[in-house]
Design a protein around this motif. Structure first.
Motif, PDB file in Angstrom:
ATOM      1  N   ASP A  95     -14.510   4.042  47.625  1.00 16.99           N
ATOM      2  CA  ASP A  95     -14.225   2.900  46.959  1.00 16.99           C
ATOM      3  C   ASP A  95     -14.373   2.835  45.282  1.00 16.99           C
ATOM      4  OD1 ASP A  95     -14.047   1.755  49.416  1.00 16.99           O
ATOM      5  OD2 ASP A  95     -15.995   1.016  49.478  1.00 16.99           O
ATOM      6  N   TYR A  96     -15.364   3.475  44.685  1.00 17.17           N
ATOM      7  CA  TYR A  96     -15.446   3.937  43.406  1.00 17.17           C
ATOM      8  C   TYR A  96     -14.198   4.442  42.823  1.00 17.17           C
ATOM      9  CZ  TYR A  96     -16.877   5.228  38.860  1.00 17.17           C
ATOM     10  OH  TYR A  96     -17.020   5.719  37.442  1.00 17.17           O
ATOM     11  N   THR A  97     -13.631   5.341  43.544  1.00 15.74           N
ATOM     12  CA  THR A  97     -12.395   6.330  43.064  1.00 15.74           C
ATOM     13  C   THR A  97     -11.203   5.051  43.115  1.00 15.74           C
ATOM     14  OG1 THR A  97     -13.347   8.173  44.026  1.00 15.74           O
ATOM     15  CG2 THR A  97     -11.096   8.093  43.388  1.00 15.74           C
ATOM     16  N   ARG A  98     -11.027   4.548  44.346  1.00  9.58           N
ATOM     17  CA  ARG A  98     -10.012   3.432  44.222  1.00  9.58           C
ATOM     18  C   ARG A  98     -10.381   2.446  43.216  1.00  9.58           C
ATOM     19  NH1 ARG A  98     -11.350   1.079  49.066  1.00  9.58           N
ATOM     20  NH2 ARG A  98      -9.575  -0.675  48.676  1.00  9.58           N
ATOM     21  N   PHE A  99     -11.260   1.778  42.998  1.00 13.07           N
ATOM     22  CA  PHE A  99     -11.402   0.641  41.732  1.00 13.07           C
ATOM     23  C   PHE A  99     -11.236   1.414  40.273  1.00 13.07           C
ATOM     24  CE2 PHE A  99     -14.631  -1.114  44.811  1.00 13.07           C
ATOM     25  CZ  PHE A  99     -13.525  -1.783  45.522  1.00 13.07           C
ATOM     26  N   ARG A 100     -11.810   2.470  40.176  1.00  8.35           N
ATOM     27  CA  ARG A 100     -11.259   3.475  38.713  1.00  8.35           C
ATOM     28  C   ARG A 100     -10.099   3.612  38.754  1.00  8.35           C
ATOM     29  NH1 ARG A 100     -13.488   8.854  38.979  1.00  8.35           N
ATOM     30  NH2 ARG A 100     -11.631   9.225  39.885  1.00  8.35           N
ATOM     31  N   ASP A 101      -9.305   4.066  39.663  1.00  6.64           N
ATOM     32  CA  ASP A 101      -7.791   4.514  39.582  1.00  6.64           C
ATOM     33  C   ASP A 101      -6.946   3.282  39.522  1.00  6.64           C
ATOM     34  OD1 ASP A 101      -8.475   7.118  39.996  1.00  6.64           O
ATOM     35  OD2 ASP A 101      -7.763   7.262  42.046  1.00  6.64           O
ATOM     36  N   ALA A 102      -7.300   2.085  39.879  1.00  7.78           N
ATOM     37  CA  ALA A 102      -6.589   0.816  39.810  1.00  7.78           C
ATOM     38  C   ALA A 102      -6.732   0.367  38.192  1.00  7.78           C
ATOM     39  CB  ALA A 102      -6.988  -0.359  40.776  1.00  7.78           C
ATOM     40  N   TYR A 103      -8.170   0.240  37.977  1.00 10.00           N
ATOM     41  CA  TYR A 103      -8.455  -0.024  36.601  1.00 10.00           C
ATOM     42  C   TYR A 103      -7.754   1.003  35.310  1.00 10.00           C
ATOM     43  CZ  TYR A 103     -11.009  -1.102  32.454  1.00 10.00           C
ATOM     44  OH  TYR A 103     -11.747  -1.246  31.202  1.00 10.00           O
ATOM     45  N   LYS A 104      -7.602   2.327  35.623  1.00  7.09           N
ATOM     46  CA  LYS A 104      -7.008   3.070  34.695  1.00  7.09           C
ATOM     47  C   LYS A 104      -5.555   3.061  34.758  1.00  7.09           C
ATOM     48  CE  LYS A 104     -10.057   6.973  34.836  1.00  7.09           C
ATOM     49  NZ  LYS A 104      -9.976   8.567  35.011  1.00  7.09           N
ATOM     50  N   ARG A 105      -4.886   2.638  35.895  1.00  5.53           N
ATOM     51  CA  ARG A 105      -3.596   2.453  36.022  1.00  5.53           C
ATOM     52  C   ARG A 105      -3.326   0.918  35.266  1.00  5.53           C
ATOM     53  NH1 ARG A 105       0.141   5.008  38.908  1.00  5.53           N
ATOM     54  NH2 ARG A 105       1.455   3.131  39.367  1.00  5.53           N
ATOM     55  N   THR A 111       1.335  -2.348  36.940  1.00  7.20           N
ATOM     56  CA  THR A 111       0.854  -3.393  37.691  1.00  7.20           C
ATOM     57  C   THR A 111       0.937  -3.532  39.101  1.00  7.20           C
ATOM     58  OG1 THR A 111       2.875  -4.360  37.554  1.00  7.20           O
ATOM     59  CG2 THR A 111       1.136  -4.903  35.854  1.00  7.20           C
ATOM     60  N   ASP A 112       1.217  -2.391  39.914  1.00  5.57           N
ATOM     61  CA  ASP A 112       1.657  -1.702  41.048  1.00  5.57           C
ATOM     62  C   ASP A 112       0.404  -1.489  41.802  1.00  5.57           C
ATOM     63  OD1 ASP A 112       1.702   0.603  39.889  1.00  5.57           O
ATOM     64  OD2 ASP A 112       3.314   1.322  40.932  1.00  5.57           O
ATOM     65  N   ASP A 113      -0.699  -1.613  41.320  1.00  2.00           N
ATOM     66  CA  ASP A 113      -1.867  -1.074  42.319  1.00  2.00           C
ATOM     67  C   ASP A 113      -2.340  -1.980  43.561  1.00  2.00           C
ATOM     68  OD1 ASP A 113      -3.869  -3.421  41.680  1.00  2.00           O
ATOM     69  OD2 ASP A 113      -3.208  -2.478  39.631  1.00  2.00           O
ATOM     70  N   GLU A 114      -3.172  -1.524  44.217  1.00  2.44           N
ATOM     71  CA  GLU A 114      -3.557  -2.183  45.359  1.00  2.44           C
ATOM     72  C   GLU A 114      -4.241  -3.472  45.177  1.00  2.44           C
ATOM     73  OE1 GLU A 114      -6.609  -0.583  48.057  1.00  2.44           O
ATOM     74  OE2 GLU A 114      -6.504   1.169  46.694  1.00  2.44           O
ATOM     75  N   PHE A 115      -4.803  -3.857  44.222  1.00  2.00           N
ATOM     76  CA  PHE A 115      -5.641  -4.756  43.847  1.00  2.00           C
ATOM     77  C   PHE A 115      -4.720  -5.695  42.688  1.00  2.00           C
ATOM     78  CE2 PHE A 115      -8.639  -1.186  44.441  1.00  2.00           C
ATOM     79  CZ  PHE A 115      -9.067  -1.671  45.656  1.00  2.00           C
ATOM     80  N   GLN A 116      -3.687  -6.340  43.332  1.00  2.00           N
ATOM     81  CA  GLN A 116      -2.769  -6.869  42.325  1.00  2.00           C
ATOM     82  C   GLN A 116      -3.343  -8.237  42.377  1.00  2.00           C
ATOM     83  OE1 GLN A 116       1.019  -7.173  43.975  1.00  2.00           O
ATOM     84  NE2 GLN A 116       1.482  -4.965  43.785  1.00  2.00           N
ATOM     85  N   GLY A 117      -4.147  -9.145  43.118  1.00  2.00           N
ATOM     86  CA  GLY A 117      -4.860 -10.456  42.900  1.00  2.00           C
ATOM     87  C   GLY A 117      -5.986 -10.190  42.142  1.00  2.00           C
ATOM     88  N   VAL A 118      -6.432  -9.417  42.117  1.00  2.00           N
ATOM     89  CA  VAL A 118      -7.844  -9.119  41.367  1.00  2.00           C
ATOM     90  C   VAL A 118      -7.731  -8.832  39.870  1.00  2.00           C
ATOM     91  CG1 VAL A 118     -10.013  -7.873  41.491  1.00  2.00           C
ATOM     92  CG2 VAL A 118      -8.539  -8.290  43.468  1.00  2.00           C
ATOM     93  N   SER A 119      -8.611  -9.570  38.946  1.00  2.00           N
ATOM     94  CA  SER A 119      -8.398  -9.495  37.528  1.00  2.00           C
ATOM     95  C   SER A 119      -9.336  -8.148  37.205  1.00  2.00           C
ATOM     96  CB  SER A 119      -9.012 -10.604  36.747  1.00  2.00           C
ATOM     97  OG  SER A 119     -10.582 -10.398  37.197  1.00  2.00           O
ATOM     98  N   THR A 120      -8.847  -7.717  35.980  1.00  2.00           N
ATOM     99  CA  THR A 120      -9.439  -6.512  35.501  1.00  2.00           C
ATOM    100  C   THR A 120     -11.060  -6.517  35.250  1.00  2.00           C
ATOM    101  OG1 THR A 120      -7.505  -6.184  34.170  1.00  2.00           O
ATOM    102  CG2 THR A 120      -9.505  -4.842  33.532  1.00  2.00           C
ATOM    103  N   ASP A 121     -11.518  -7.477  35.012  1.00  2.00           N
ATOM    104  CA  ASP A 121     -13.099  -7.800  34.841  1.00  2.00           C
ATOM    105  C   ASP A 121     -13.600  -7.605  36.373  1.00  2.00           C
ATOM    106  OD1 ASP A 121     -13.101  -8.299  32.280  1.00  2.00           O
ATOM    107  OD2 ASP A 121     -13.097 -10.425  32.494  1.00  2.00           O
ATOM    108  N   ARG A 122     -13.096  -8.193  37.394  1.00  2.00           N
ATOM    109  CA  ARG A 122     -13.550  -7.822  38.730  1.00  2.00           C
ATOM    110  C   ARG A 122     -13.351  -6.377  39.061  1.00  2.00           C
ATOM    111  NH1 ARG A 122     -15.326 -12.319  42.037  1.00  2.00           N
ATOM    112  NH2 ARG A 122     -14.659 -10.835  43.465  1.00  2.00           N
TER     113      ARG A 122
END
Length: 193
Positions: A95-105, A111-122
């Protein structure tokens, strides 16, 4: 007078001589030895190094100290606790790797990560939470490992003391005849053999 004195002296002397003779009756002393079987279990020989040996075995291979103490039922508990810690560590790491990769992208402008509806702060908070949960998982695994070693040591210490099966704790039910109400309680029973 001398003769009388001599006769009395001879009579007293002869009586004491005959009184000193032994009887022809002999008394046989018959001793009987009563052997009572000890009701206690035969005690194992005291081994002062057994606790250290059990702790060492558990430190090398978790559960081996429990095998040494012949407490086989504890082994699955030890491995289940350690496996749960490793499982949750792996899950939180993914989960940490997924969140970190989405944040880096997102920082790179994608803007094509799996967490599109989630803000950067989240995403930053999710990374921190996953990192904290990974640490808890490591702590749980280490605690189960250390409990394994301590349990083997303590169990080996306690095996050297005699523990009797004669002590029991049983529930007790009684009927009070004066107020016609049941009475509940516990009774501690020790049986002498």
């Amino acid at each position: 007078m001398k003769n009388r004195f001599l006769h009395i002296f001879f009579l007293i002397f002869a009586t004491t001589l005959f009184a000193q003779t032994s009887d022809s009756l002999t008394v046989k002393k018959d001793e009987r030895v009563i052997v009572v079987n000890d009701s206690l279990l035969p005690q194992e020989e005291y081994n002062p190094l057994a606790p250290a040996k059990a702790a060492f075995y558990s430190a090398v291979v978790p559960g081996l100290g429990q095998v040494y103490n012949k407490r086989y039922w504890k082994i699955p508990i030890i491995y289940a606790g350690m496996a749960a810690g490793v499982y949750f560590y792996k899950q939180q790491d993914d989960d940490y790797t997924r969140f970190r990769d989405a944040y880096k992208r997102r920082l790179a402008g994608y803007t094509d990560d799996e967490f599109q509806g989630v803000s950067t702060d989240r995403l930053i908070n999710a990374q921190k939470t996953a990192q904290k949960n990974k640490s808890y998982s490591v702590i749980v695994t280490v605690v189960f490992y250390l409990l394994n070693v301590v349990d083997a040591n303590v169990d080996a210490h306690l095996r050297q003391y005699e523990v009797s099966e004669d002590l029991s704790l049983q529930p007790n039910f009684d009927y009070n005849q004066f107020n016609a109400a049941p009475q509940y309680g516990m009774s501690l029973t020790y049986r002498f053999k």
